[in-house]
Design a protein around this motif. Sequence first.
Motif, PDB file in Angstrom:
ATOM      1  N   ALA A 374       0.840  -1.198   0.000  1.00 22.76           N
ATOM      2  CA  ALA A 374       0.000   0.000   0.000  1.00 22.76           C
ATOM      3  C   ALA A 374       0.869   1.239   0.000  1.00 22.76           C
ATOM      4  O   ALA A 374       0.567   2.233  -0.669  1.00 22.76           O
ATOM      5  N   LYS A 375       1.963   1.158   0.746  1.00 24.26           N
ATOM      6  CA  LYS A 375       2.868   2.309   0.773  1.00 24.26           C
ATOM      7  C   LYS A 375       3.437   2.572  -0.611  1.00 24.26           C
ATOM      8  O   LYS A 375       3.508   3.725  -1.064  1.00 24.26           O
ATOM      9  N   TYR A 376       3.842   1.486  -1.286  1.00 17.59           N
ATOM     10  CA  TYR A 376       4.362   1.656  -2.641  1.00 17.59           C
ATOM     11  C   TYR A 376       3.296   2.241  -3.566  1.00 17.59           C
ATOM     12  O   TYR A 376       3.593   3.070  -4.416  1.00 17.59           O
ATOM     13  N   LEU A 377       2.086   1.794  -3.353  1.00 16.20           N
ATOM     14  CA  LEU A 377       1.000   2.324  -4.183  1.00 16.20           C
ATOM     15  C   LEU A 377       0.807   3.820  -3.949  1.00 16.20           C
ATOM     16  O   LEU A 377       0.616   4.589  -4.892  1.00 16.20           O
ATOM     17  N   VAL A 378       0.867   4.213  -2.679  1.00 16.88           N
ATOM     18  CA  VAL A 378       0.713   5.639  -2.357  1.00 16.88           C
ATOM     19  C   VAL A 378       1.800   6.441  -3.051  1.00 16.88           C
ATOM     20  O   VAL A 378       1.547   7.480  -3.669  1.00 16.88           O
ATOM     21  N   ILE A 379       3.033   5.907  -2.979  1.00 18.50           N
ATOM     22  CA  ILE A 379       4.146   6.629  -3.605  1.00 18.50           C
ATOM     23  C   ILE A 379       3.965   6.684  -5.111  1.00 18.50           C
ATOM     24  O   ILE A 379       4.141   7.738  -5.735  1.00 18.50           O
ATOM     25  N   SER A 380       3.566   5.570  -5.692  1.00 18.56           N
ATOM     26  CA  SER A 380       3.449   5.602  -7.158  1.00 18.56           C
ATOM     27  C   SER A 380       2.292   6.501  -7.594  1.00 18.56           C
ATOM     28  O   SER A 380       2.404   7.172  -8.618  1.00 18.56           O
ATOM     29  N   ALA A 381       1.236   6.529  -6.793  1.00 18.85           N
ATOM     30  CA  ALA A 381       0.149   7.443  -7.134  1.00 18.85           C
ATOM     31  C   ALA A 381       0.616   8.883  -7.032  1.00 18.85           C
ATOM     32  O   ALA A 381       0.309   9.723  -7.877  1.00 18.85           O
ATOM     33  N   PHE A 382       1.405   9.143  -6.000  1.00 18.83           N
ATOM     34  CA  PHE A 382       1.933  10.496  -5.813  1.00 18.83           C
ATOM     35  C   PHE A 382       2.793  10.899  -7.007  1.00 18.83           C
ATOM     36  O   PHE A 382       2.661  11.993  -7.555  1.00 18.83           O
ATOM     37  N   LEU A 383       3.667   9.951  -7.416  1.00 18.10           N
ATOM     38  CA  LEU A 383       4.535  10.249  -8.554  1.00 18.10           C
ATOM     39  C   LEU A 383       3.723  10.445  -9.830  1.00 18.10           C
ATOM     40  O   LEU A 383       3.995  11.356 -10.608  1.00 18.10           O
ATOM     41  N   ALA A 384       2.717   9.594 -10.003  1.00 20.20           N
ATOM     42  CA  ALA A 384       1.906   9.697 -11.218  1.00 20.20           C
ATOM     43  C   ALA A 384       1.176  11.024 -11.284  1.00 20.20           C
ATOM     44  O   ALA A 384       0.959  11.576 -12.348  1.00 20.20           O
ATOM     45  N   SER A 385       0.811  11.554 -10.098  1.00 18.63           N
ATOM     46  CA  SER A 385       0.104  12.826 -10.087  1.00 18.63           C
ATOM     47  C   SER A 385       1.042  13.992 -10.328  1.00 18.63           C
ATOM     48  O   SER A 385       0.659  14.975 -10.938  1.00 18.63           O
ATOM     49  N   ARG A 386       2.251  13.894  -9.804  1.00 16.80           N
ATOM     50  CA  ARG A 386       3.149  15.043  -9.885  1.00 16.80           C
ATOM     51  C   ARG A 386       3.957  15.075 -11.187  1.00 16.80           C
ATOM     52  O   ARG A 386       4.224  16.130 -11.720  1.00 16.80           O
ATOM     53  N   ASN A 387       4.366  13.916 -11.656  1.00 21.70           N
ATOM     54  CA  ASN A 387       5.225  13.907 -12.842  1.00 21.70           C
ATOM     55  C   ASN A 387       4.383  13.960 -14.097  1.00 21.70           C
ATOM     56  O   ASN A 387       3.325  13.344 -14.160  1.00 21.70           O
ATOM     57  N   PRO A 388       4.874  14.648 -15.104  1.00 25.50           N
ATOM     58  CA  PRO A 388       4.181  14.590 -16.393  1.00 25.50           C
ATOM     59  C   PRO A 388       4.310  13.206 -17.016  1.00 25.50           C
ATOM     60  O   PRO A 388       5.358  12.557 -16.895  1.00 25.50           O
ATOM     61  N   ALA A 389       3.247  12.763 -17.647  1.00 25.21           N
ATOM     62  CA  ALA A 389       3.199  11.392 -18.149  1.00 25.21           C
ATOM     63  C   ALA A 389       4.258  11.148 -19.215  1.00 25.21           C
ATOM     64  O   ALA A 389       4.756  10.027 -19.357  1.00 25.21           O
ATOM     65  N   THR A 390       4.629  12.206 -19.920  1.00 22.90           N
ATOM     66  CA  THR A 390       5.589  12.021 -21.018  1.00 22.90           C
ATOM     67  C   THR A 390       6.972  11.659 -20.508  1.00 22.90           C
ATOM     68  O   THR A 390       7.791  11.124 -21.251  1.00 22.90           O
ATOM     69  N   LEU A 391       7.237  11.970 -19.254  1.00 22.53           N
ATOM     70  CA  LEU A 391       8.588  11.726 -18.738  1.00 22.53           C
ATOM     71  C   LEU A 391       8.709  10.386 -18.031  1.00 22.53           C
ATOM     72  O   LEU A 391       9.769  10.067 -17.496  1.00 22.53           O
ATOM     73  N   ASP A 392       7.639   9.610 -18.000  1.00 21.56           N
ATOM     74  CA  ASP A 392       7.688   8.332 -17.296  1.00 21.56           C
ATOM     75  C   ASP A 392       8.822   7.466 -17.798  1.00 21.56           C
ATOM     76  O   ASP A 392       9.536   6.823 -17.020  1.00 21.56           O
ATOM     77  N   ALA A 393       8.983   7.466 -19.121  1.00 23.84           N
ATOM     78  CA  ALA A 393      10.010   6.621 -19.717  1.00 23.84           C
ATOM     79  C   ALA A 393      11.390   6.986 -19.179  1.00 23.84           C
ATOM     80  O   ALA A 393      12.230   6.114 -18.935  1.00 23.84           O
ATOM     81  N   THR A 394      11.632   8.279 -18.988  1.00 21.13           N
ATOM     82  CA  THR A 394      12.935   8.739 -18.521  1.00 21.13           C
ATOM     83  C   THR A 394      13.257   8.193 -17.144  1.00 21.13           C
ATOM     84  O   THR A 394      14.385   7.774 -16.861  1.00 21.13           O
ATOM     85  N   TRP A 395      12.254   8.214 -16.290  1.00 20.67           N
ATOM     86  CA  TRP A 395      12.523   7.806 -14.913  1.00 20.67           C
ATOM     87  C   TRP A 395      12.632   6.298 -14.787  1.00 20.67           C
ATOM     88  O   TRP A 395      13.507   5.788 -14.094  1.00 20.67           O
ATOM     89  N   PHE A 396      11.713   5.638 -15.434  1.00 24.41           N
ATOM     90  CA  PHE A 396      11.552   4.231 -15.087  1.00 24.41           C
ATOM     91  C   PHE A 396      12.164   3.253 -16.078  1.00 24.41           C
ATOM     92  O   PHE A 396      12.355   2.103 -15.764  1.00 24.41           O
ATOM     93  N   ASP A 397      12.418   3.717 -17.294  1.00 22.79           N
ATOM     94  CA  ASP A 397      12.981   2.811 -18.276  1.00 22.79           C
ATOM     95  C   ASP A 397      14.434   3.180 -18.489  1.00 22.79           C
ATOM     96  O   ASP A 397      14.756   4.268 -18.951  1.00 22.79           O
ATOM     97  N   SER A 398      15.337   2.270 -18.184  1.00 27.04           N
ATOM     98  CA  SER A 398      16.759   2.601 -18.274  1.00 27.04           C
ATOM     99  C   SER A 398      17.187   2.808 -19.725  1.00 27.04           C
ATOM    100  O   SER A 398      18.106   3.562 -20.008  1.00 27.04           O
TER     101      SER A 398
END
Lengths: 528, 486
Positions: A374-398
Amino acid sequence: MNKVESPQVTKRKTRLSSACTPNAVENATRTINLPPLTLRDLVFGEEEALTYDDLISSLPGRRTQIFELIRLLGPVNSPVSPLFVYGGASTGKTSTILQIFRHLNRPFVYSSCRTCYNARQLFENILNQLLLHRKSEINGYSSAKKCEKQADFVNLLKDALTGVVESLKGNLGKSSSSKNSGISVNGSMVYLIFDSLELIRDWDKSSTMLPFLFKLHDILKVPDVGLIFISNSSLDAYYSDTGFVDPIPVHFPDYTEDALRQILMRNQPNSKLYSCFLDLVLNPFYRVTRKLDELSTALSPLFKKYCEPLDDLEVVPNEEIKRKLLCCFKPYIAPAINEIFRVTSLASNENLKRKKYGGSDSIDGLEFHMSTSAKYLVISAFLASRNPATLDATWFDSTGGSSNQKKKRKSSEKSRDLKEAAEQEAFLKGPGTFPLERLLAIFQCLTSGAEYSVEEEIEGETSLDGDNSLMSDILLQVSSLCSANFISKGGSCPLEGSIRYRSTVSEDLALKVAKSLKFPISNYLYRR
Amino acid sequence: MGRSIGEEALLLLRRRLCDPNFIFSLFSASPDSNYSKLKFIVSSSVTEACNNSILLLGPRGCGKIAVLDLVLEDLLKEYSGLISVIKLNGLLHCDDNCAIKEIARQLCIEHELMFSKMASFDDNSQFMIAMLRECGLAHKTVIFILDEFDLFAQGKQRLLYSLLDAMQSVASQAVVIGVSCRLDADQLLEKRVRSRFSHRKLLFHPPPKEDLQRLLKHTLLLPTDSDLPHDYVTEFNSKLSNIIADKRFMEVIDKLSDSDSTFSNFVRFLFSAVSFIDLKSGFMTLDNFKSALLTIQRQPKLDCLKGCSVLEFFIMVCMRRLEVKEKESYNFNSIMKEYNRIYDSFKMPDFYSPSVCLRAFEHLVERELIEFADRGQNQSIEFRSVKLLISSYELQQGLKFNRFVNLKTTLHLTPPVLHFSPEVDLHRCRQHSNSSHFICSSNKRFEAIPRSPPIFKGLCGSYASFLVLSYSGKYEESLCLIVCSL
């Protein structure tokens, strides 16, 4: 089963009166077979009526209001036009009105729009009280009359009122001749009191209900009825399309500092000590809020703190003790103001007792338990809300298109302006929304990247065959987080048609959660 | 019962003031009053056995219903047995089904018939038509009174249609009297209903000053032929005449009628003045009237502002500053930013954490001094955009009252363009104008300059449409309404 009687008994309870007469409640719960209601139950029902001086002294700071109200209500049996009592929350409107009726000893019907949450409840409650009807096992806890429409209510109310007024008049003749009855009822007027009128605005048919209530006196055409409305908000908040004839307004201003002191001093065992305490505390707190209820809850733990160095609570403080207490107590005042409105759970209260009041950030651990996923979910929801969706690849895909993002161009004047505008917009718009898929994707990335031994469901997810049955647990977690208001469910996106979510967690809390997981959240957070 | 003389007199006066019949009986004598006109119309349709329909229009509190009641009372005496009255109220019976049921119920009571609760809409309307025919044959007039007539015009208007349609036949003999405070009430009717309606209208105006004077003397002077001791009555009356002749008293009355000169407002004023009578002496004083004016004319927003704490004022000042900077929308976060900025630049003595400020912010929302500007679905409070519901003038008054001098300096404001005089009850003007549908406001915010003769300038929001409204005092001239859209 005694609960059912309680509306009859507690209808006249306010914070004040329930504090004054705790044994009234006991009596009610003890007796199961209550005697049938009589006309006397329409008055306040105390053994003896309050004198005017007692009335004034029992309600500090309300002298002018009491005077005005008594004048407007007039002598016994004088007709009255509708009154509208208004003022902020916890300014003693209800208690003042009820205590005035206790003083006047006149029959009244009190019904609050908070407990009677729709028109039917309100109408039936009033009729029950007027018809001296008590819900009980015998009548299957039903009301005296079934009444939903305003038209029916007017007819029934007219009948009920004329009945009550007539029997009051008959009673009056009798009691003046015999004069041996315990509690006499003063006068043959009945007053209907409507409390928390502002809530009606949120009811279904508020557009007809409010003008109806304001016009009730004219519609009824019964001279022996007085109407009193009690409301938080002033008359201009009841602004309706074609208007209404205003009742006479009576304003209850907020308590002044002196009045607050008088009220807080009541029922204190050691008044001298408490007054020293108030000298220190009241003014700074008064600058923040003037609400009595908030002040009293905030001050009571502080007073305990203040008394801590003392061995004997009965002591009459002299200058030396005062100075000593002040030294010990002074560091607690300023942080306490900033803590003032925090609602703490029981456990954390104990924690606080052990802890020193260092700074406002002294509590670094989470105050509640949450599973790791649940904690991980809270964090990922927080990140999903704050980060722009276009940059997801930058953070999470090496391997993702990070190469061109990492090069930072020197920002020109224009781009900086743009950036500022975007920042401003984000500030106003708040956290962004995201579809469920994105949340789950980020969640998966976070958990697979984390090198901790995580729970089985996450293992299941990271396993290559992608066991979907374990995903349902995560979905369950998401929905429970939704209902706990960590994530809010938004409307569906018009283009995609899927439901979008939004994280409502503040940055502080997200950081705390990350800290408890030892998760480096700042690496993933997009800063503009 | 051992009442004092003062109490007896007070009781008499209060009974008078709570009885509209007594108040309006004063105006029934003159031949060109609405009373005489209405009586003539209704009585002629009773005697000539014809159908008729009238609308009584005028702002709230001008005595439409009271005059109608007086007329009916007289007519019932005059033509007893020839008239039966059915009273409906739009607030109670706006639903057609409910209304027709109520008509059937009242007809049943009138003619001592059994009323069936189970009857359907059709049954009831057929019953009504049959009853109308029977009454017509018996030369009995049925008078339908539809209070809050505009509310009957909502929806399909089935009630109005069936009622007016039944009146088209020669056999029936009925009068429909609609009472409404919307001057355009007849425009609300559907075509098929309107064509069956006779467009007879009676307009009710707020009374001129002379009438108010007469009313004052009519209600407050004690009768010499009552149980009260004669000496007391003469003394009371002479003292009251002295007060009425006083110039200061006229100022009070002017102030009152400047904002609202309807009967109901005046009667309310008299009621609270009367209830302030000192029971020991039992005589009215000028102060009674002055304090009554204060209770009647309140400025709710200012009252509310006076009770705010320092921190709450701080937040409002921040919002005001943001508005002056022409920020189109702002939320709690931007307010906090502004708050920090003020704290830094002005070195304010107290600084509070955001959570405390948020609570104060919530208090302001609860007090309805500020309001959320958006619907705010699933958005947390910090991010919802808000707006102030008070003008800068009010805010300054509030600060002045609470003597927050240092806060006031932070409110570097351009002087407000519009001042509204403090004695004016803004709420009253607004309600009044709206009740007759002169201003259709979309926004809660208003600033106004009423003068005598009252001229309102309503400013709906600083950025929204801008209405200038002039009020000529006469309804026939139908009030010129100038709308300048910015």
